[in-house]
Design an enzyme around this catalytic site. Structure first.
Site, PDB file in Angstrom:
ATOM      1  N   MET A   1    -148.981 -30.067  94.677  1.00 35.52           N
ATOM      2  CA  MET A   1    -149.832 -29.137  93.917  1.00 35.52           C
ATOM      3  C   MET A   1    -149.251 -27.730  93.983  1.00 35.52           C
ATOM      4  O   MET A   1    -148.783 -27.294  95.016  1.00 35.52           O
ATOM      5  CB  MET A   1    -151.233 -29.137  94.520  1.00 35.52           C
ATOM      6  CG  MET A   1    -152.248 -28.452  93.654  1.00 35.52           C
ATOM      7  SD  MET A   1    -153.942 -28.962  93.980  1.00 35.52           S
ATOM      8  CE  MET A   1    -154.286 -28.208  95.539  1.00 35.52           C
ATOM      9  N   CYS A   2    -149.263 -27.042  92.864  1.00 35.90           N
ATOM     10  CA  CYS A   2    -148.809 -25.661  92.802  1.00 35.90           C
ATOM     11  C   CYS A   2    -149.675 -24.937  91.784  1.00 35.90           C
ATOM     12  O   CYS A   2    -150.357 -25.570  90.987  1.00 35.90           O
ATOM     13  CB  CYS A   2    -147.354 -25.560  92.339  1.00 35.90           C
ATOM     14  SG  CYS A   2    -146.157 -26.243  93.507  1.00 35.90           S
ATOM     15  N   GLY A   3    -149.646 -23.632  91.830  1.00 33.39           N
ATOM     16  CA  GLY A   3    -150.398 -22.854  90.846  1.00 33.39           C
ATOM     17  C   GLY A   3    -149.447 -22.006  90.022  1.00 33.39           C
ATOM     18  O   GLY A   3    -148.478 -21.445  90.549  1.00 33.39           O
ATOM     19  N   ARG A  32    -154.127 -23.333  95.154  1.00 31.34           N
ATOM     20  CA  ARG A  32    -153.258 -24.439  94.744  1.00 31.34           C
ATOM     21  C   ARG A  32    -151.899 -24.385  95.438  1.00 31.34           C
ATOM     22  O   ARG A  32    -151.107 -25.320  95.285  1.00 31.34           O
ATOM     23  CB  ARG A  32    -153.037 -24.419  93.224  1.00 31.34           C
ATOM     24  CG  ARG A  32    -154.237 -24.831  92.412  1.00 31.34           C
ATOM     25  CD  ARG A  32    -153.874 -24.953  90.934  1.00 31.34           C
ATOM     26  NE  ARG A  32    -152.976 -26.056  90.698  1.00 31.34           N
ATOM     27  CZ  ARG A  32    -153.353 -27.307  90.462  1.00 31.34           C
ATOM     28  NH1 ARG A  32    -154.627 -27.617  90.432  1.00 31.34           N
ATOM     29  NH2 ARG A  32    -152.462 -28.252  90.251  1.00 31.34           N
ATOM     30  N   ASN A 173    -145.070 -26.845  88.152  1.00 31.23           N
ATOM     31  CA  ASN A 173    -146.109 -27.535  88.919  1.00 31.23           C
ATOM     32  C   ASN A 173    -145.889 -29.024  88.693  1.00 31.23           C
ATOM     33  O   ASN A 173    -145.929 -29.475  87.544  1.00 31.23           O
ATOM     34  CB  ASN A 173    -147.496 -27.102  88.426  1.00 31.23           C
ATOM     35  CG  ASN A 173    -148.633 -27.915  89.024  1.00 31.23           C
ATOM     36  OD1 ASN A 173    -149.699 -27.990  88.426  1.00 31.23           O
ATOM     37  ND2 ASN A 173    -148.443 -28.523  90.166  1.00 31.23           N
TER      38      ASN A 173
END
Lengths: 295, 230
Positions: A1-3, A32, A173
């Protein structure tokens, strides 16, 4: 997960507020990706003085003055958080990059261009935003990324954005499944990598396609054909703002647009502080469709 | 249902989502609530179990009105991923558009989305009724087991992929049908249930303009002819 958060300003009167608006978006993205963060800023006069070539690198273990002295050629340098940004009024971008690499052979160059600065590092995104002085930044385009590492270690060179070509930045992402294969192929063509990160392979692939003469849209279409895995990508050039998602589109992406700006985020709430969001056109990018906006 | 009391206002510019949900979980049936400044927050008005009337005055993030039982929740804005996921009963209305996985795994109740819903609307639906005023994205009603999905606009790729028994009605174009999903005859009982669903969603579309899709039931049972494939 990334933002992911990105903002392209259309109304010049908003340019002085770019950093303030991006700071609010980055704060919302922190959940995130709490392990590292980075930003790319186009047109901030402190980080990228007009008329100067700029090279960003992960800060070497010496002072900014020492960096400038070793690079030579009238270069100046500032250290911002875990990055150092080097400027030169005389050298071209490629000459300045070469001078930086000659002076610091083991340095990781994180960005180069005429109006682009890349700041990234390990730590909580809110703390990094303070260290970057992001709130006071200005400019015409900015992207921010918060990382929750999956494919490679939590290191400054594993943080996004990945900027491996002049004025081009990519944030991701998701996770690429066949990045090792594509990295091998690109290495065979002589391309050098800074990390074991899967997203860097995406950035190097796009740079490679641009170098072959393809435009950004075509390069991202080719990426969709070649890469397996999950991805929402935001790619910027200072003039272009591009978003693409994989065929399954399970990684979130939402776009908001007004006459004054266009913004992209992993979650709608990043937009809540943008002026005029109540009447913005809000939509989700379609899978495998390259959406681009020109300034 | 109609509000029976003056609404209690909770402003998420000041109060936390946790405080909001705690107040809603402790609220008595028949009370009404208004939530201000949701600003895309996640988990707004989740896990309600009583017959409440909840009006949300703006867009919500993930899982808005998730796990709803009995309550009527109206969202005056867009909704993020998984609006009304796992709803058991009650009504959730989205006056804007919804992100992916709207009504995921929901067992009952009615979900109305006035705008569009993106990918996987009604994924694994287990008895919920979903009425979408606009379009739905790819793989909507994926593995749907029961309930009805009504789409007044167009449907994306792989509609009803691996469908069990949910029934799907689409007024516009279907980009493609998923595995084991087929068009079926629209009989009188289907026109009647569709008319009821459209009425419940406060829509005036004509049932005769829709087509019906359902499971071919070819994936239901193991076929010995396929044993070599495993």
């Amino acid at each position: 997960m990334c933002g992911i958060a990105g903002l392209q300003v259309r109304d010049p009167s908003l340019e002085p507020r770019l950093g303030e608006l991006l700071t609010g978006m980055l704060h919302q993205a922190a959940e995130r990706g709490p392990d590292s963060a980075g930003v790319a800023l186009y047109g901030d006069s402190r980080l990228t003085p007009p008329g100067h070539a700029t090279v960003s690198l992960l800060a070497p273990d010496v002072s900014a003055d020492e960096v400038a002295a070793r690079v030579g050629g009238g270069a100046t340098a500032i250290t911002v958080s875990q990055s150092t940004v080097v400027h030169s009024p005389a050298l071209t971008v490629s000459d300045l990059e070469r001078a930086v690499r000659d002076a610091f052979p083991s340095a990781v160059v994180t960005g180069r261009g005429t109006g682009l600065a890349v700041l990234k590092g390990v730590g909580h995104p809110d703390a990094l935003a303070e260290e970057f002085g992001l709130r006071a930044a200005s400019g015409r385009q900015g992207i921010a990324h918060t990382r929750m590492a999956t494919e490679s270690a939590v290191t400054p060179e594993g943080a996004h954005p990945f900027s491996v070509d002049e004025n081009v930045c990519l944030v991701h992402n998701g996770s690429f499944a066949n990045h090792a294969t594509i990295r091998r192929e690109l290495r065979a063509e002589g391309i050098v990598f800074d990390s074991e990160n899967d997203s860097e392979v995406g950035a190097r692939f796009v740079a490679h396609q641009l170098a072959q003469g393809h435009d950004l849209e075509k390069s991202l279409r080719l990426l969709c054909e070649r890469f397996d895995g999950f991805y929402t990508l935001l790619v910027t050039t200072g003039d272009t703002f591009a978003v693409v998602r994989d065929a399954i589109a399970c990684k979130p992406a939402v776009v908001a647009e007004t006459d004054a700006w266009v913004a992209m985020a992993s979650e709608y709430r990043y937009f809540a502080g943008l002026p005029g969001i109540e009447s913005a056109r809000v939509f989700e990018p379609e899978p495998e469709e390259v959406h681009t906006w020109q300034r | 249902m109609a509000a029976l009391t003056t609404p209690t206002v909770i402003d998420l510019a000041h109060d936390s989502v946790r405080d909001l949900n705690r107040a809603l979980h402790q609220a008595g049936p028949g009370t009404s609530w208004r939530i201000e400044h949701p600003d895309g927050a996640h988990n707004v008005a989740v896990g309600l179990t009583e017959d409440l009337d909840v009006v949300i005055g703006g867009p919500v993030g993930y899982y808005g009105a998730g796990m709803n039982q009995r309550a009527t929740v109206t969202i005056h804005g867009n909704a993020g991923t998984g609006v009304a996921e796992n709803m058991m009963s009650g009504t959730v209305r989205v006056r804007g558009s919804a992100s992916q996985s709207a009504g995921a795994t929901a067992h009952g109740g009615l979900l109305v989305i006035d705008g569009d819903a993106s990918a996987r609307c009604g994924i694994s639906m287990k008895g919920v009724d979903i009425v979408v005023g606009g379009n739905v994205g790819h793989m909507s009603a994926f593995m749907g087991q029961a309930g009805r999905l009504v789409v007044c606009g167009d449907a994306g790729d792989a509609l009803g992929d691996s469908l069990y028994e949910a029934r799907i009605y689409v007024k516009g174009k279907v980009k493609s049908l998923g595995a084991d999903c087929v068009e079926k005859e629209m009989r009188a009982e289907h026109l009647a249930e569709l008319a009821e669903l459209l009425k419940a969603a406060e829509r005036d579309d004509a049932p005769a303009d829709f087509r019906r899709y359902g499971s071919a039931r070819d994936l239901y049972h193991f076929k010995v002819d396929n044993s070599a494939a495993y």
